[in-house]
Write a protein that holds these residues in place. Structure first.
Motif, PDB file in Angstrom:
ATOM      1  N   LEU A   1      14.205  -7.135  -3.900  1.00 15.61           N
ATOM      2  CA  LEU A   1      14.367  -8.306  -3.058  1.00 15.61           C
ATOM      3  C   LEU A   1      13.883  -8.038  -1.584  1.00 15.61           C
ATOM      4  O   LEU A   1      13.132  -8.670  -0.895  1.00 15.61           O
ATOM      5  CB  LEU A   1      15.759  -9.033  -3.019  1.00 15.61           C
ATOM      6  CG  LEU A   1      15.878 -10.141  -2.158  1.00 15.61           C
ATOM      7  CD1 LEU A   1      15.117 -11.101  -2.659  1.00 15.61           C
ATOM      8  CD2 LEU A   1      17.503 -10.668  -2.314  1.00 15.61           C
ATOM      9  N   ILE A   2      14.563  -6.836  -1.175  1.00 13.97           N
ATOM     10  CA  ILE A   2      14.258  -6.581   0.295  1.00 13.97           C
ATOM     11  C   ILE A   2      12.891  -6.169   0.619  1.00 13.97           C
ATOM     12  O   ILE A   2      12.227  -6.788   1.502  1.00 13.97           O
ATOM     13  CB  ILE A   2      15.217  -5.455   0.864  1.00 13.97           C
ATOM     14  CG1 ILE A   2      16.671  -5.926   0.816  1.00 13.97           C
ATOM     15  CG2 ILE A   2      14.754  -4.813   2.202  1.00 13.97           C
ATOM     16  CD1 ILE A   2      17.671  -4.722   0.907  1.00 13.97           C
ATOM     17  N   ASN A   3      12.297  -5.463  -0.421  1.00  9.68           N
ATOM     18  CA  ASN A   3      10.866  -4.827  -0.456  1.00  9.68           C
ATOM     19  C   ASN A   3       9.936  -6.304  -0.437  1.00  9.68           C
ATOM     20  O   ASN A   3       9.150  -6.370   0.300  1.00  9.68           O
ATOM     21  CB  ASN A   3      10.574  -4.055  -1.323  1.00  9.68           C
ATOM     22  CG  ASN A   3      11.482  -2.740  -1.132  1.00  9.68           C
ATOM     23  OD1 ASN A   3      11.475  -2.255  -0.385  1.00  9.68           O
ATOM     24  ND2 ASN A   3      11.366  -1.883  -2.201  1.00  9.68           N
ATOM     25  N   GLN A   4      10.440  -7.305  -1.356  1.00 12.58           N
ATOM     26  CA  GLN A   4       9.654  -8.529  -1.581  1.00 12.58           C
ATOM     27  C   GLN A   4       9.576  -9.340  -0.165  1.00 12.58           C
ATOM     28  O   GLN A   4       8.566  -9.932   0.263  1.00 12.58           O
ATOM     29  CB  GLN A   4      10.104  -9.303  -2.944  1.00 12.58           C
ATOM     30  CG  GLN A   4       9.306 -10.534  -3.039  1.00 12.58           C
ATOM     31  CD  GLN A   4       9.624 -11.172  -4.337  1.00 12.58           C
ATOM     32  OE1 GLN A   4      10.817 -10.799  -4.716  1.00 12.58           O
ATOM     33  NE2 GLN A   4       8.955 -11.938  -5.044  1.00 12.58           N
ATOM     34  N   VAL A   5      10.816  -9.441   0.431  1.00 13.87           N
ATOM     35  CA  VAL A   5      11.022 -10.398   1.450  1.00 13.87           C
ATOM     36  C   VAL A   5       9.967  -9.773   2.616  1.00 13.87           C
ATOM     37  O   VAL A   5       9.253 -10.357   3.538  1.00 13.87           O
ATOM     38  CB  VAL A   5      12.440 -10.543   1.923  1.00 13.87           C
ATOM     39  CG1 VAL A   5      12.574 -11.061   3.300  1.00 13.87           C
ATOM     40  CG2 VAL A   5      13.076 -11.432   0.899  1.00 13.87           C
ATOM     41  N   LEU A   6      10.311  -8.414   2.754  1.00 16.18           N
ATOM     42  CA  LEU A   6       9.766  -7.655   3.963  1.00 16.18           C
ATOM     43  C   LEU A   6       8.112  -7.298   3.637  1.00 16.18           C
ATOM     44  O   LEU A   6       7.182  -7.118   4.557  1.00 16.18           O
ATOM     45  CB  LEU A   6      10.140  -6.263   4.301  1.00 16.18           C
ATOM     46  CG  LEU A   6      11.636  -6.267   4.768  1.00 16.18           C
ATOM     47  CD1 LEU A   6      12.169  -4.847   4.750  1.00 16.18           C
ATOM     48  CD2 LEU A   6      11.691  -6.944   6.232  1.00 16.18           C
ATOM     49  N   GLY A   7       7.648  -7.654   2.329  1.00 14.73           N
ATOM     50  CA  GLY A   7       6.281  -7.338   2.142  1.00 14.73           C
ATOM     51  C   GLY A   7       5.615  -5.854   1.979  1.00 14.73           C
ATOM     52  O   GLY A   7       4.737  -5.789   2.199  1.00 14.73           O
ATOM     53  N   ARG A   8       6.719  -4.969   1.918  1.00 12.28           N
ATOM     54  CA  ARG A   8       6.388  -3.583   1.897  1.00 12.28           C
ATOM     55  C   ARG A   8       7.497  -3.018   1.262  1.00 12.28           C
ATOM     56  O   ARG A   8       8.758  -3.382   1.053  1.00 12.28           O
ATOM     57  CB  ARG A   8       5.782  -3.083   3.175  1.00 12.28           C
ATOM     58  CG  ARG A   8       6.749  -3.195   4.551  1.00 12.28           C
ATOM     59  CD  ARG A   8       6.414  -3.016   5.683  1.00 12.28           C
ATOM     60  NE  ARG A   8       7.287  -3.288   6.588  1.00 12.28           N
ATOM     61  CZ  ARG A   8       8.053  -2.697   7.154  1.00 12.28           C
ATOM     62  NH1 ARG A   8       7.817  -1.462   7.558  1.00 12.28           N
ATOM     63  NH2 ARG A   8       8.714  -3.332   8.291  1.00 12.28           N
ATOM     64  N   ASN A   9       7.230  -1.680   0.709  1.00  8.12           N
ATOM     65  CA  ASN A   9       8.296  -0.865  -0.051  1.00  8.12           C
ATOM     66  C   ASN A   9       9.079   0.003   1.151  1.00  8.12           C
ATOM     67  O   ASN A   9       8.604   0.989   1.652  1.00  8.12           O
ATOM     68  CB  ASN A   9       7.774   0.150  -1.030  1.00  8.12           C
ATOM     69  CG  ASN A   9       7.177  -0.855  -2.190  1.00  8.12           C
ATOM     70  OD1 ASN A   9       7.824  -1.851  -2.511  1.00  8.12           O
ATOM     71  ND2 ASN A   9       6.236  -0.173  -2.972  1.00  8.12           N
ATOM     72  N   VAL A  10      10.293  -0.634   1.395  1.00  6.54           N
ATOM     73  CA  VAL A  10      10.865   0.140   2.545  1.00  6.54           C
ATOM     74  C   VAL A  10      12.557   0.543   1.705  1.00  6.54           C
ATOM     75  O   VAL A  10      13.114   1.253   2.172  1.00  6.54           O
ATOM     76  CB  VAL A  10      11.280  -0.511   3.858  1.00  6.54           C
ATOM     77  CG1 VAL A  10      10.070  -0.988   4.466  1.00  6.54           C
ATOM     78  CG2 VAL A  10      12.168  -2.107   3.491  1.00  6.54           C
ATOM     79  N   MET A  11      12.609   0.225   0.785  1.00  7.71           N
ATOM     80  CA  MET A  11      14.062   0.210   0.170  1.00  7.71           C
ATOM     81  C   MET A  11      13.938   0.514  -1.530  1.00  7.71           C
ATOM     82  O   MET A  11      13.042  -0.102  -2.138  1.00  7.71           O
ATOM     83  CB  MET A  11      14.657  -1.159   0.082  1.00  7.71           C
ATOM     84  CG  MET A  11      16.351  -0.877  -0.159  1.00  7.71           C
ATOM     85  SD  MET A  11      17.262   0.192   1.061  1.00  7.71           S
ATOM     86  CE  MET A  11      17.339  -0.615   2.366  1.00  7.71           C
ATOM     87  N   ASN A  12      14.827   1.635  -1.898  1.00  7.57           N
ATOM     88  CA  ASN A  12      14.888   1.801  -3.193  1.00  7.57           C
ATOM     89  C   ASN A  12      16.600   2.419  -3.378  1.00  7.57           C
ATOM     90  O   ASN A  12      17.158   2.180  -2.502  1.00  7.57           O
ATOM     91  CB  ASN A  12      13.961   3.061  -3.562  1.00  7.57           C
ATOM     92  CG  ASN A  12      14.365   4.451  -2.610  1.00  7.57           C
ATOM     93  OD1 ASN A  12      15.460   4.704  -2.532  1.00  7.57           O
ATOM     94  ND2 ASN A  12      13.097   5.160  -2.559  1.00  7.57           N
ATOM     95  N   GLU A  13      16.775   2.724  -4.533  1.00  9.60           N
ATOM     96  CA  GLU A  13      18.231   2.778  -5.052  1.00  9.60           C
ATOM     97  C   GLU A  13      18.951   3.906  -4.087  1.00  9.60           C
ATOM     98  O   GLU A  13      19.856   3.684  -3.659  1.00  9.60           O
ATOM     99  CB  GLU A  13      18.538   2.954  -6.377  1.00  9.60           C
ATOM    100  CG  GLU A  13      18.266   1.804  -7.179  1.00  9.60           C
ATOM    101  CD  GLU A  13      18.178   2.050  -8.718  1.00  9.60           C
ATOM    102  OE1 GLU A  13      19.326   2.128  -9.126  1.00  9.60           O
ATOM    103  OE2 GLU A  13      17.225   2.161  -9.344  1.00  9.60           O
ATOM    104  N   GLN A  14      17.905   4.968  -3.945  1.00  7.20           N
ATOM    105  CA  GLN A  14      18.541   6.113  -3.128  1.00  7.20           C
ATOM    106  C   GLN A  14      18.716   5.842  -1.751  1.00  7.20           C
ATOM    107  O   GLN A  14      19.797   6.092  -1.156  1.00  7.20           O
ATOM    108  CB  GLN A  14      17.533   7.418  -3.188  1.00  7.20           C
ATOM    109  CG  GLN A  14      17.442   7.956  -4.688  1.00  7.20           C
ATOM    110  CD  GLN A  14      16.592   7.230  -5.603  1.00  7.20           C
ATOM    111  OE1 GLN A  14      15.577   6.491  -5.056  1.00  7.20           O
ATOM    112  NE2 GLN A  14      16.941   7.195  -7.108  1.00  7.20           N
ATOM    113  N   VAL A  15      17.744   5.181  -1.109  1.00  8.76           N
ATOM    114  CA  VAL A  15      17.890   4.715   0.366  1.00  8.76           C
ATOM    115  C   VAL A  15      19.289   3.694   0.379  1.00  8.76           C
ATOM    116  O   VAL A  15      20.020   3.775   1.208  1.00  8.76           O
ATOM    117  CB  VAL A  15      16.661   3.930   0.797  1.00  8.76           C
ATOM    118  CG1 VAL A  15      16.787   3.359   2.361  1.00  8.76           C
ATOM    119  CG2 VAL A  15      15.558   4.837   0.864  1.00  8.76           C
TER     120      VAL A  15
END
Length: 117
Positions: A14-28
């Motif tokens: 959801l965070i990545n979708q809202v920001l429009g780029r991949n900044v978050m994953n489970e490890q982060v």
């Protein structure tokens, strides 16, 4: 059984979708949650606010962040919280609507599933 909310992966997506780029994953997300726990243990809620400011570069004081937190906690749903935050101009109205669409897209699907035999 009560729903527990989105998984870490769903929330990261959801965070990545809202920001429009991949900044978050489970490890982060795990590191962020661990840092939040440690900040809270050291400084209480002010530690959490400091971490949020560090991560987001949000230009809010602790008092403003406390008010935002209270607004969110006093809301009956994520959508209502976003409506209230948008109404206070903490989040641009368009961004609040976009977030609300991402947080509540399955309401119709859930109603449809309940109607099935």
């Amino acid at each position: 059984m009560a729903e527990s909310g989105p998984s870490k992966k769903e929330f990261a997506d959801l965070i990545n979708q809202v920001l429009g780029r991949n900044v978050m994953n489970e490890q982060v997300m795990d590191r962020l949650l661990q840092n939040a726990r440690e900040s809270y243990q050291r400084q209480g809620i002010d530690g959490i606010f400091d971490l949020v400011r560090q991560v987001t570069q949000a230009p809010f004081s602790n008092k403003e962040m406390k008010t935002m937190m209270d607004t969110i906690l006093d809301s009956s749903s994520p959508g209502q919280a976003l409506d209230r935050l948008g109404g206070q101009e903490w989040i641009p109205e368009g961004k609040a609507r976009e977030l609300k669409r991402h947080l509540e897209p399955d309401k119709k699907k859930k109603r449809d599933r309940r109607k099935r035999p």
